[in-house]
Write an enzyme that holds these catalytic residues in place. Structure first.
Site, PDB file in Angstrom:
ATOM      1  N   GLU A 137      -1.779  -7.355   7.507  1.00 37.63           N
ATOM      2  CA  GLU A 137      -0.462  -7.125   8.083  1.00 37.63           C
ATOM      3  C   GLU A 137      -0.274  -7.994   9.328  1.00 37.63           C
ATOM      4  OE1 GLU A 137       2.403  -6.809   7.749  1.00 37.63           O
ATOM      5  OE2 GLU A 137       3.051  -4.726   7.784  1.00 37.63           O
TER       6      GLU A 137
ATOM      7  N   HIS B 274       0.831  -1.211   0.000  1.00 35.96           N
ATOM      8  CA  HIS B 274       0.000   0.000   0.000  1.00 35.96           C
ATOM      9  C   HIS B 274       0.870   1.268   0.000  1.00 35.96           C
ATOM     10  CE1 HIS B 274       1.114   0.813   4.149  1.00 35.96           C
ATOM     11  NE2 HIS B 274       1.009  -0.499   4.343  1.00 35.96           N
TER      12      HIS B 274
END
Ligand SMILES: *[C@@H]1O[C@H](CO)[C@@H](O)[C@H](O)[C@H]1NC(C)=O
Ligand SMILES: *[C@@H]1O[C@H](CO)[C@@H](O)[C@H](O)[C@H]1NC(C)=O
Ligand SMILES: *[C@@H]1O[C@H](CO)[C@@H](O)[C@H](O)[C@H]1NC(C)=O
Ligand SMILES: *[C@@H]1O[C@H](CO)[C@@H](O)[C@H](O)[C@H]1NC(C)=O
Length: 345
Positions: free
Chosen positions: A204, A100
């Site tokens: 994550e 990202h």
């Protein structure tokens, strides 16, 4: 009198499941020599994937014919020749793993310094001006994702790259948004439009940081209505636990699980995954790729050979989350010598 048929049925069921559920496991390896990123002499820090054609090495392949004019077209032909010649338990898949763009949590870590971030601020949802729980992209992060979008437009038009056939993303907002900005408005083939599937295990590494806690399914659906959820996706985040963290061993176990899931249910040869620095590092470990750190907004292609082998894979044991230490007030030290929060002031 009902016992006999039931016993027969049970015997049949177990015989059937025995013959249908031979244990197998998938072994992943990286095909070397395709991308600069898998060459040990390439320095990851400062590597510019858009300036280097995604790192694709200029070379000839044994499968080349005069029909392919670009390096990406020749790679596509090569991958299809590998897939047509390999054994039935083998396949070759090109993964595009994208990190990202910069999120508010990244900017906050830079602003406060890593010890104060890890030991104090990251456990809060934000401060009085900025929210970093399930962080959104900063304007820098948005710009990064849009420049990757331009890069894909160039790859499609000039390099004749084969675009992803399927798209996956982490359920965290910064990835959902990065995927949207990266792949919207491209000239994609009609049969493989950008309709990503959200997969919990591409998230994550789970830490005490609130940026690792996802939003509800309802909120995600409202903001990204075109996206699909994997089966069983819960309304509330079932994994994030206040002040606790998963171990990196556990992260690799679930990274293998999500890869196994993709490779068992999706026969695409070109697959995009939008995830995080820690999660992509974990995926690379599972794939047997060398360490290659990505800056925010960067992406890495990996040509994977997946082999389905008989028998159970190596045994794995998941561990409980570990309790995370924090400080009652932010430490003043700025260097990363304080990973265990022993520098509380
Ligand atoms: C990477 O290279 C591209 C194209 O050469 C350039 O526009 C861009 O600014 C570079 N990015 C970085 C972070 O240096
Ligand atoms: C491959 O060759 C092209 C020009 O033909 C060049 O622009 C590009 O940088 C080269 N890629 C690598 C990875 O060396
Ligand atoms: C909140 O944190 C951000 C760092 O991301 C910082 O820029 C901002 O100044 C902080 N706000 C206050 C009121 O301290
Ligand atoms: C499984 O993959 C690893 C690398 O990830 C490789 O070293 C090993 O040889 C593979 N095992 C088999 C049986 O293919």
């Amino acid at each position: 009198m009902f016992l006999a048929p039931l016993a027969a049925l049970l015997a049949l069921t177990s015989a059937t499941s025995a013959s249908y559920h031979q244990p197998t496991h998938i072994n992943y390896t990286v095909v070397p020599g395709i991308f600069l990123q898998d060459d040990p002499s390439t320095v990851a820090s400062g590597f510019n994937f858009t300036a280097t054609n995604f790192g694709l090495i200029n070379q000839t392949y044994p499968s080349d014919t005069r029909k392919q004019s670009t390096q990406w077209q020749r790679l596509a032909k090569y991958i299809s020749s590998l897939n047509s010649k390999c054994k039935s338990n083998e396949r070759y898949t090109l993964l595009f793993l994208g990190r990202h763009g910069e999120g508010y949590h990244n900017a906050a870590e830079t602003y406060f310094g890593t010890p104060a971030w890890n030991c104090y601020w990251s456990e809060l949802d934000g401060n009085s001006t900025v929210t970093w729980a399930d962080a959104h992209l900063t304007t820098t992060g948005t710009t990064q994702a849009l420049s990757v979008n331009k890069f894909w437009a160039h790859l499609l038009k000039d390099e004749k790259i084969t675009p992803p056939q399927t798209y996956y993303t982490s359920p965290l907002y910064r990835c959902l948004d990065t995927a949207k900005l990266t792949f919207s408005g491209l000239d994609l083939p009609r049969h493989s439009p950008f309709v990503p599937t959200i997969k919990e295990f591409f998230r994550e590494g789970i830490s005490a940081h609130t940026c690792d806690r996802r939003s509800t399914k309802t909120y995600i659906h409202k903001n990204f209505p075109g996206y699909k959820f994997e089966k069983g996706f819960a309304e509330h985040d079932p994994y994030w636990t206040a002040l606790h963290a998963e171990t990196s061993t556990d992260q690799d176990i679930r990274s293998k699980k999500v890869l196994d899931d993709v490779f068992s249910n999706d026969d695409s040869t070109y697959v995009s995954v939008t995830a995080h620095s820690g999660e992509i590092a974990s995926l690379l470990r599972v794939l047997g790729h060398r360490v290659f750190g990505l800056s925010t907004g960067a992406a890495i292609p990996v040509l994977v050979k997946a082999t389905t082998l008989k028998g159970e894979g190596p045994a794995t044991t998941t561990q409980p989350y570990t309790a995370q230490k924090t400080c009652a007030a932010p430490p003043t030290i700025r260097d990363s010598s304080c990973n265990d929060c022993s520098c509380c002031t």
